[in-house]
Design a protein around this motif. Structure first.
Motif, mmCIF file in Angstrom:
data_model
loop_
_atom_site.group_PDB
_atom_site.id
_atom_site.type_symbol
_atom_site.label_atom_id
_atom_site.label_comp_id
_atom_site.label_asym_id
_atom_site.label_seq_id
_atom_site.Cartn_x
_atom_site.Cartn_y
_atom_site.Cartn_z
ATOM 1 N N LEU A 176 -7.152 3.189 -5.435
ATOM 2 C CA LEU A 176 -6.341 4.355 -5.768
ATOM 3 C C LEU A 176 -6.604 4.839 -7.188
ATOM 4 O O LEU A 176 -6.338 5.998 -7.508
ATOM 5 C CB LEU A 176 -4.858 4.036 -5.578
ATOM 6 C CG LEU A 176 -4.471 3.717 -4.129
ATOM 7 C CD1 LEU A 176 -3.060 3.147 -4.067
ATOM 8 C CD2 LEU A 176 -4.597 4.946 -3.266
ATOM 9 N N ARG A 222 -7.143 8.568 -11.315
ATOM 10 C CA ARG A 222 -6.797 8.440 -9.908
ATOM 11 C C ARG A 222 -7.991 8.846 -9.051
ATOM 12 O O ARG A 222 -8.563 9.914 -9.252
ATOM 13 C CB ARG A 222 -5.592 9.313 -9.597
ATOM 14 C CG ARG A 222 -5.167 9.213 -8.143
ATOM 15 C CD ARG A 222 -3.917 10.005 -7.912
ATOM 16 N NE ARG A 222 -3.711 10.179 -6.479
ATOM 17 C CZ ARG A 222 -2.865 11.023 -5.970
ATOM 18 N NH1 ARG A 222 -2.112 11.763 -6.736
ATOM 19 N NH2 ARG A 222 -2.735 11.118 -4.671
ATOM 20 N N LEU A 226 -3.496 -1.015 -8.086
ATOM 21 C CA LEU A 226 -3.993 0.348 -7.906
ATOM 22 C C LEU A 226 -5.515 0.392 -7.934
ATOM 23 O O LEU A 226 -6.144 1.108 -7.143
ATOM 24 C CB LEU A 226 -3.410 1.271 -8.983
ATOM 25 C CG LEU A 226 -1.937 1.626 -8.822
ATOM 26 C CD1 LEU A 226 -1.390 2.230 -10.111
ATOM 27 C CD2 LEU A 226 -1.721 2.571 -7.652
ATOM 28 N N ALA A 268 0.803 6.152 -7.149
ATOM 29 C CA ALA A 268 -0.428 6.877 -7.508
ATOM 30 C C ALA A 268 -0.176 8.375 -7.645
ATOM 31 O O ALA A 268 -0.857 9.055 -8.427
ATOM 32 C CB ALA A 268 -1.516 6.615 -6.474
ATOM 33 N N ARG A 295 0.832 -1.203 0.000
ATOM 34 C CA ARG A 295 0.000 0.000 0.000
ATOM 35 C C ARG A 295 0.871 1.259 0.000
ATOM 36 O O ARG A 295 0.581 2.223 -0.720
ATOM 37 C CB ARG A 295 -0.937 -0.015 1.210
ATOM 38 C CG ARG A 295 -1.812 1.203 1.371
ATOM 39 C CD ARG A 295 -2.851 1.296 0.288
ATOM 40 N NE ARG A 295 -3.578 2.555 0.374
ATOM 41 C CZ ARG A 295 -4.805 2.729 -0.039
ATOM 42 N NH1 ARG A 295 -5.472 1.723 -0.583
ATOM 43 N NH2 ARG A 295 -5.384 3.891 0.065
ATOM 44 N N GLY A 317 -7.873 7.960 -5.397
ATOM 45 C CA GLY A 317 -7.520 7.849 -3.983
ATOM 46 C C GLY A 317 -6.066 8.141 -3.732
ATOM 47 O O GLY A 317 -5.310 8.474 -4.647
ATOM 48 N N GLY A 318 -5.685 7.965 -2.484
ATOM 49 C CA GLY A 318 -4.309 8.207 -2.085
ATOM 50 C C GLY A 318 -4.088 9.626 -1.642
ATOM 51 O O GLY A 318 -4.945 10.487 -1.804
ATOM 52 N N GLU A 359 0.637 3.958 -3.017
ATOM 53 C CA GLU A 359 0.316 5.369 -2.808
ATOM 54 C C GLU A 359 1.404 6.257 -3.405
ATOM 55 O O GLU A 359 1.108 7.302 -3.979
ATOM 56 C CB GLU A 359 0.129 5.656 -1.318
ATOM 57 C CG GLU A 359 -1.176 5.097 -0.788
ATOM 58 C CD GLU A 359 -1.393 5.368 0.691
ATOM 59 O OE1 GLU A 359 -0.490 5.957 1.356
ATOM 60 O OE2 GLU A 359 -2.459 4.989 1.189
#
Length: 91
Positions: free
Chosen positions: A74, A84, A69, A36, A29, A86-87, A33
């Motif tokens: 994400l 995209r 992802l 991302a 993760r 998230g993150g 991130e």
């Protein structure tokens, strides 16, 4: 970013490229991130452009990165476009 996250990045990245995908979900993760952040939130891109960015991180299996992802929330996809969702966002 805390010390644990920095340690994960130092362990799994060499010259900005991923050396392997961690088996442990928490470490994976952190890396996802980080990756991302290469995508502008909400900007829709065709698969080939997403793949080009991901290949720059991990030529060995960029398809797995794309899948991770999406699975981690994400990124999202629909109709051949990816964006995209998230993150963390740098401000």
């Amino acid at each position: 970013m805390d010390a644990d996250q920095e340690k994960v990045l130092r362990t799994f990245l060499r010259d900005g490229r991923l050396v392997s995908i961690p088996a442990k979900a928490g470490k994976r993760r952190v890396l996802l991130e980080h990756i991302a952040r290469a995508f502008e939130p909400g900007v829709k891109l065709p698969e080939r452009e997403v793949d080009a960015v991901l290949r720059a991180f991990y030529e060995t299996d960029w398809v797995a990165l794309r899948r991770y992802l999406i699975d981690e929330g994400l990124m999202s996809r629909e109709g051949g476009l990816y964006w995209r969702t998230g993150g963390p966002v740098d401000v």
